[in-house]
Enzyme design. Sequence first.
Site, PDB file in Angstrom:
ATOM      1  N   SER A 269      21.126 -15.686   2.231  1.00 37.61           N
ATOM      2  CA  SER A 269      21.132 -17.147   2.051  1.00 37.61           C
ATOM      3  C   SER A 269      21.531 -17.470   0.629  1.00 37.61           C
ATOM      4  O   SER A 269      21.565 -16.594  -0.240  1.00 37.61           O
ATOM      5  CB  SER A 269      19.732 -17.695   2.317  1.00 37.61           C
ATOM      6  OG  SER A 269      18.897 -17.464   1.177  1.00 37.61           O
ATOM      7  N   ASP A 270      21.803 -18.750   0.374  1.00 36.41           N
ATOM      8  CA  ASP A 270      21.950 -19.159  -1.012  1.00 36.41           C
ATOM      9  C   ASP A 270      20.543 -19.446  -1.540  1.00 36.41           C
ATOM     10  O   ASP A 270      19.539 -19.418  -0.806  1.00 36.41           O
ATOM     11  CB  ASP A 270      22.884 -20.378  -1.135  1.00 36.41           C
ATOM     12  CG  ASP A 270      23.459 -20.514  -2.529  1.00 36.41           C
ATOM     13  OD1 ASP A 270      24.504 -21.174  -2.683  1.00 36.41           O
ATOM     14  OD2 ASP A 270      22.855 -19.954  -3.475  1.00 36.41           O
ATOM     15  N   TRP A 271      20.461 -19.768  -2.804  1.00 36.50           N
ATOM     16  CA  TRP A 271      19.185 -19.964  -3.503  1.00 36.50           C
ATOM     17  C   TRP A 271      18.312 -21.009  -2.801  1.00 36.50           C
ATOM     18  O   TRP A 271      18.676 -22.189  -2.771  1.00 36.50           O
ATOM     19  CB  TRP A 271      19.486 -20.409  -4.934  1.00 36.50           C
ATOM     20  CG  TRP A 271      18.329 -20.484  -5.846  1.00 36.50           C
ATOM     21  CD1 TRP A 271      17.345 -21.438  -5.836  1.00 36.50           C
ATOM     22  CD2 TRP A 271      18.019 -19.601  -6.923  1.00 36.50           C
ATOM     23  NE1 TRP A 271      16.449 -21.205  -6.841  1.00 36.50           N
ATOM     24  CE2 TRP A 271      16.835 -20.088  -7.527  1.00 36.50           C
ATOM     25  CE3 TRP A 271      18.617 -18.467  -7.443  1.00 36.50           C
ATOM     26  CZ2 TRP A 271      16.249 -19.454  -8.629  1.00 36.50           C
ATOM     27  CZ3 TRP A 271      18.029 -17.847  -8.554  1.00 36.50           C
ATOM     28  CH2 TRP A 271      16.869 -18.321  -9.113  1.00 36.50           C
TER      29      TRP A 271
END
Length: 718
Positions: A269-271
Site C-alpha cells: 500500500s501507499d503510506w
Amino acid sequence: MCESRAPLIRVLLVGCLTAALPAATPAQHLDSLLARMTLEEKLGQLHLPSANQRANREQLDLARRGLAGGFLNVHGREAARQAQQAALAARHKIPLLLGLDVIHGYRTTFPIPLAEASSFDPELVEAAARMAGREARAAGVNWTFAPMVDIARDPRWGRIAEGSGEDPYLGSVMAAARVRGFQEHVLATVKHFAAYGAAEAGRDYNTVDMSDRTLRDIYLPPFKAAVDAGVASVMTAFNDIGGVPASGSAWLTDTLLRREWGFDGFVVSDWTSVLELLQHGVAGSRAEAGRLALTAGVDMDMVSGIYLDSLAALVRANRIPLAVVDTAVKRILRAKVRLGLFTDPYREIPAPNANAARALARRMAHASIVLLKNEGNVLPLARSAQTIAVIGPLADNQLEPLGPWHAQGRRQDVVTVLAGIRAHVGTSAQVLHAAGCAIEDTATAGFAEAVAAARRAGVAIVVLGERHDMSGEAASRTSLGLPGVQQRLLEAVHATGTPVVLVLMNGRPLILEWAAERVPAILETWFLGVEAGSAIADVLFGTVNPSGRLPVTIPRTLGQIPLYYNHRNTGRPPSDSDKFTSKYIDVPVTPRYPFGYGLSYTTFAYRDLKLAAARLGQRDTLRASVTIANTGRREGTTVVQLYVRDEVASVTRPVRELKAFQRVTLRPGESRTVELRVAVADLAFWGPERRFVVEPGSFRLFVGPSSAEGLETRFEVR
Ligand code: GLC
C-alpha cells in the site's frame, strides 16, 4: 542481489536460497517455513513500519519477534545491519525488506524524473537508475519505491515532477528502463497504481473519475510496461477511481494486475492508504479496512499497522480465509528469495565511485535540458571578454536543484549555476552576481543591485523558478506563474536592455507568456541534481548542444488546463473561420510549447519519409524511414518522433499518438536515413468490446521533431 549481475528477474531462480531454509526448491522452502509460522508471525511479514533512518527500540523488538516484514526509511550500512540482525534473532530468521524512496538518486542526486524523461534517452535513464540502485544497495537499502509512472496532464499537480509526463508511450519506455536499471541491485516498485495523476483539479490525493478507455489507453500502459519488465512490487495509490479506492480494489490489484497481466510480485500500500479506506468511507473500522485491502490483493500494509494489530481476530473468526494471508506472506518471502536475503541478508556491495556517479549525473543533466527559445542566437554565449551578470534567487542556490524527493542528496554536493559559470569562464570574463529577490516573498529591495549588475553586463543570466518543495507530494498550485516577485525582477532586468537568458528551475510546466514573448533565450532545466550548475554552464557556453524535448505540454494560461497533445478531435475541431467550433474567445487553443518540442544550437531538415509497405496486416511491423540532415554549423542531436492517427474507428481516437522515437546525432552537414518501427499490434486501443483491438482502416503517420510538426503520409491496416 545474488552474485549474478543479471537483472533480478533472471536470477529469480538459482542460488539465492537460504542457509536458514533446508535445500529444496523455493516453493517447498516457503511452504515448509509457512507451516511453521504462527498467524501473528505471518501477519508480521505483511507489516511495514517506517523508521527515522534507523529502527528505534520498539521497532527492533518487533523485528526480533518476527513481527515486521521490513522497514521503510532505514538506510546506512550500520542501521541496515542492525535491523537485519534483529530480524535474524527471530524464531524463523526471516530477513527484512528495507525500502526507501530512491526516486532519482540515493546520495548522488540525478535530475528529477520529469527532467530525465526530457532526454528521450531510455538507455541513459536506465543507467541513472542503475547507479542510484547501486548507491542505495551499498547503503543497505534493498528496495526502492520507484519508478513513479503516473501519467500527468495537469501541471497544477505537484507530483508531475516525479513521473515521465503526459504520454503513455514515453512513460512506458521510461518505466521499463528504470525497472531494469534499479533491479540490477534493488527491488523496484512501480507506483502509484493507478491513475493518481488524474487527481481532479490537480489537487493531490483528490478523487479520480475517468472512462475505462482513458484508464486503459492513457494511464495504465506504463504500469503494464513495468510489469512486463519484471518489476518486483507495485504500490497502490491513495485515490479512488470512480468511487473505488485503489488500495481496496480487487479489480485493480487482482483481476487486472494478476489475472490479466500475470504480475507475480507483491503489492504494497501507499503510506496509510489502507487506513484511509475509512476516510474514503468504504470501511467502517480499522479491521474492516484491513480486510478489504488484504482480500483485494494488497499484500503489505505501509505504516497503518492494521494488518498486524487487527486481522488475526478476523482470520480466527473466518472473516478472512487463512489462505489469503498465506498467499500474501509467500509473495513477500519470494521477494526476499529473489533478493538473496536468505543467503546473505547484509549483501554489502561497494559504493560506486562518486566521481563516476557525478559524471553520469552531469551527462543525464545535459540530456535533460530543453532549449525553448533562442532568438538571434543569443546562445551559446561567447566565453571571452565580457561581463556576465548572474541574477535570481536560484542562481546561487544549492538546495532547490535537488528537487522535491532527493533521498540522501545533500545541498553541499550541488554545483550552482553561479559556480558552474564561474568555473567555465575562469578569468576570461567578469561574473557579477545578484539574487535580486527571494523565490517566494514580496521584497523587492534587491532589485536595484540586480538591475545595476545587468546594466554593467553584456548578458544577464536570470535563474528563476520554484522551490524544491513547491512540487512533489502535497504540493499542488493554483497559479503556475513565477512565484513571489520573480516576474517583476525579470521585467526590471529586461528593461535595462541587456540581453536576457532565462534559466528555469521548476518541477512542473510554468506559465511563461511574458517571457516567451520578450526574452530572447529560455532554457527549461527542471531540477537537475548535483551537477545542475555544471550542466547548465556547459549548455550556456556551447560545450554541450541542448537536445531535450518536452515530455509535457506547456500551456499559455491556467485556463487551458488540462491541455495535452494526444487529445481527441471532437465533432467541432477548432477553426478560426467558424465561431461555432471548440475554442476559447480569449486565448488560442494551442499550447505555448507542445509535447516533444525543443530547440538546438543547430538546425535539422527532415525529408524523404518512406514506408517499406503502406498496407499492413495485424501481425506486421510498420517500417518508416526518413532522412535527417544537420543544416547548421554545429554537431547536434535531434529526437525524431513518430506519431499516428487512426482516422476512422469504432470510437473517437486521438489526433496524434507517439509510437516511436529515436535520438539522432549528426555532424554539421551530415545527413542520415533512419528507420523507425512500430508493430501494428502496438496501434491497438481499448475497443467497444472492452478489449484491445487494431481495427482495419487508414492511419495518418507523422514523423518530425515534435508533436506539432513533421512530414506526413498514410498507411492502411487490413
Ligand atoms: C508517500 C508517497 C509514496 C512514497 C511513500 C513512502 O506518501 O505517496 O510515493 O513512496 O509515501 O515514502
